[in-house]
Design a protein around this motif. Structure first.
Motif, PDB file in Angstrom:
ATOM      1  N   ASP A   2       1.354  -1.019   0.085  1.00  0.00           N
ATOM      2  CA  ASP A   2       0.018  -0.068   0.011  1.00  0.00           C
ATOM      3  C   ASP A   2       0.513   1.581  -0.224  1.00  0.00           C
ATOM      4  O   ASP A   2       1.529   1.493   1.305  1.00  0.00           O
ATOM      5  N   THR A  20      -2.718   4.254  -3.311  1.00  0.00           N
ATOM      6  CA  THR A  20      -3.003   3.021  -4.201  1.00  0.00           C
ATOM      7  C   THR A  20      -2.738   1.687  -3.375  1.00  0.00           C
ATOM      8  O   THR A  20      -2.131   1.167  -2.079  1.00  0.00           O
ATOM      9  N   THR A  21      -3.761   0.503  -3.598  1.00  0.00           N
ATOM     10  CA  THR A  21      -3.819  -0.466  -2.269  1.00  0.00           C
ATOM     11  C   THR A  21      -4.064  -1.368  -3.208  1.00  0.00           C
ATOM     12  O   THR A  21      -4.299  -2.076  -4.013  1.00  0.00           O
ATOM     13  N   ASN A  22      -2.914  -2.614  -3.271  1.00  0.00           N
ATOM     14  CA  ASN A  22      -2.946  -4.705  -3.767  1.00  0.00           C
ATOM     15  C   ASN A  22      -3.599  -5.146  -1.848  1.00  0.00           C
ATOM     16  O   ASN A  22      -3.915  -6.448  -2.679  1.00  0.00           O
ATOM     17  N   SER A  23      -4.616  -4.684  -0.955  1.00  0.00           N
ATOM     18  CA  SER A  23      -4.237  -5.626   0.167  1.00  0.00           C
ATOM     19  C   SER A  23      -6.122  -5.628  -0.196  1.00  0.00           C
ATOM     20  O   SER A  23      -6.525  -4.607  -1.102  1.00  0.00           O
ATOM     21  N   VAL A  28      -8.337  -2.014   4.888  1.00  0.00           N
ATOM     22  CA  VAL A  28      -9.191  -1.780   3.345  1.00  0.00           C
ATOM     23  C   VAL A  28      -9.781  -2.905   2.839  1.00  0.00           C
ATOM     24  O   VAL A  28     -10.139  -4.147   2.941  1.00  0.00           O
ATOM     25  N   ASN A  31     -11.638  -3.183  -2.565  1.00  0.00           N
ATOM     26  CA  ASN A  31     -10.822  -3.940  -3.272  1.00  0.00           C
ATOM     27  C   ASN A  31     -11.510  -4.665  -4.671  1.00  0.00           C
ATOM     28  O   ASN A  31     -11.679  -5.554  -4.666  1.00  0.00           O
ATOM     29  N   TRP A  38      -6.838   4.012  -4.096  1.00  0.00           N
ATOM     30  CA  TRP A  38      -7.691   4.257  -2.614  1.00  0.00           C
ATOM     31  C   TRP A  38      -7.285   5.451  -1.831  1.00  0.00           C
ATOM     32  O   TRP A  38      -6.185   6.051  -1.646  1.00  0.00           O
ATOM     33  N   CYS A  53     -12.175   2.039  -2.115  1.00  0.00           N
ATOM     34  CA  CYS A  53     -11.239   2.016  -3.165  1.00  0.00           C
ATOM     35  C   CYS A  53     -11.938   2.416  -4.620  1.00  0.00           C
ATOM     36  O   CYS A  53     -12.940   2.090  -4.532  1.00  0.00           O
TER      37      CYS A  53
END
Length: 337
Positions: A2, A20-23, A28, A31, A38, A53
């Motif tokens: 993140d 930005t988030t990948n979680s 979070v 997504n 985010w 998101c």
């Protein structure tokens, strides 16, 4: 993973943060793909009030967020696929509900956005393959996100806009970097230069300035100052041309311009390794605060905790260092805003 790219204090004493988030867990939820833009609202005690998101099944990034006059928020970012990307702007309500989200034509990445005095918005970034390399893209939106005008500015090589601000005369100041030396661009010193352009309220080019030396120099942040001039910061690999007293490798480079874009002073800050300034703002005492990332362990970064630190430097109105502070630990730490 993140990342936070942009933060602003809000009218209620809290904060709005975007990145930005990948979680899909922890703080979070919602997504929609491999990575989402985010947006997080914190109260004055740093407690999360809401999070949102914004994304697709592709990779989405928010680069800039600002509070709007109605208490909501405007966000700029881009969506990336394997071979291309598309810029967008999104308007959120004060509670984080999505009011609208619009793609920005001819634009690959949106890096900076601001509400304008007429209630609309101006957004800057990089155009998609204009002149085969990409130019500054500046787009004026109305309050509902529809485009009013767009300007693609630059030359036959790569030109990349990182930051934009409306000026007191209703026009716009834009900064980034250019590798061109033709068409709209003149005076490039070699490799990439800071490129600062002043537009009138309708997007017509008033003036442009190339600032730098024979190596790579990149502007990341600009602000109009109380004297009508501008303060701009980024990184300089050069030690010639406009750049002097580079301490080695890549330095923070802070430049003070007058109202016509002529240089009043410049300062290299950092040490013998790689140091990049990402944000500069004028302070209430007329000086300047600069933030970014330092890999150096000497010069202004002499108290680096290891690998890389946030490096925050306070300058007086003439660019003289008043204090500096390395913040971080033994791993990698970034300061963006």
């Amino acid at each position: 993973t993140d990342y936070g790219y942009s933060v602003q204090e809000t009218a209620d004493g809290g904060y709005i943060v975007a990145g930005t988030t990948n979680s899909i867990d922890g703080d979070v939820s919602g997504n929609q793909g491999s990575g989402d833009a985010w947006v997080v609202k914190l109260d004055s005690n740093r407690v999360i009030q809401w999070q949102k998101c914004l994304g697709t099944t592709l990779s989405d990034t928010a680069k800039c967020v600002r509070q709007t006059s109605d208490g909501g928020y405007i966000v700029a970012g881009y969506t990336s696929s394997t071979y291309s990307s598309t810029a967008w702007a999104a308007k959120l309500s004060s509670r984080g509900d999505l009011d609208w989200k619009k793609d920005i034509s001819n634009t690959e990445q949106a890096n900076s956005i601001q509400q304008t005095s007429d209630g609309g918005y101006v957004v800057a970034g990089r155009s998609d393959d204009y002149y085969s390399n990409g130019n500054f893209s500046v787009t004026k939106l109305n309050p509902t996100g529809a485009a009013e005008w767009q300007k693609l500015l630059g030359g036959s090589s790569l030109d990349y806009a990182n930051t934009i601000q409306q000026t007191t005369d209703g026009g716009y100041i834009v900064a980034g970097y250019t590798q061109s030396n033709d068409r709209d661009v003149s005076g490039n010193h070699g490799s990439s230069d800071y490129w600062v352009i002043k537009l009138d309220p309708n997007g017509k080019l008033n003036w442009q300035r190339c600032l730098g030396g024979s190596s790579g120099d990149v502007a990341n942040s600009i602000q109009q100052t109380t004297d009508g001039g501008y303060i701009v910061a980024g990184s300089a690999s050069s030690n010639d041309g406009d750049v002097s007293l580079n301490q080695g490798g890549v330095d923070y480079w802070v430049v003070k311009l007058d109202s016509e874009g002529l240089m009043k002073w410049q300062r290299c800050l950092g040490g013998s390794s790689t140091d990049n300034a990402n944000s500069v703002r004028q302070t209430s005492d007329g000086g300047y605060i600069v933030a970014g990332q330092a890999h150096s362990t000497d010069g202004e970064a002499s108290y680096n905790h290891g690998n890389s630190d946030f490096l925050v430097v306070k300058l007086d109105s003439d660019g003289v260092t008043e204090w500096k502070k390395c913040l971080g630990g033994t791993s990698t730490d970034y300061g963006y805003s």
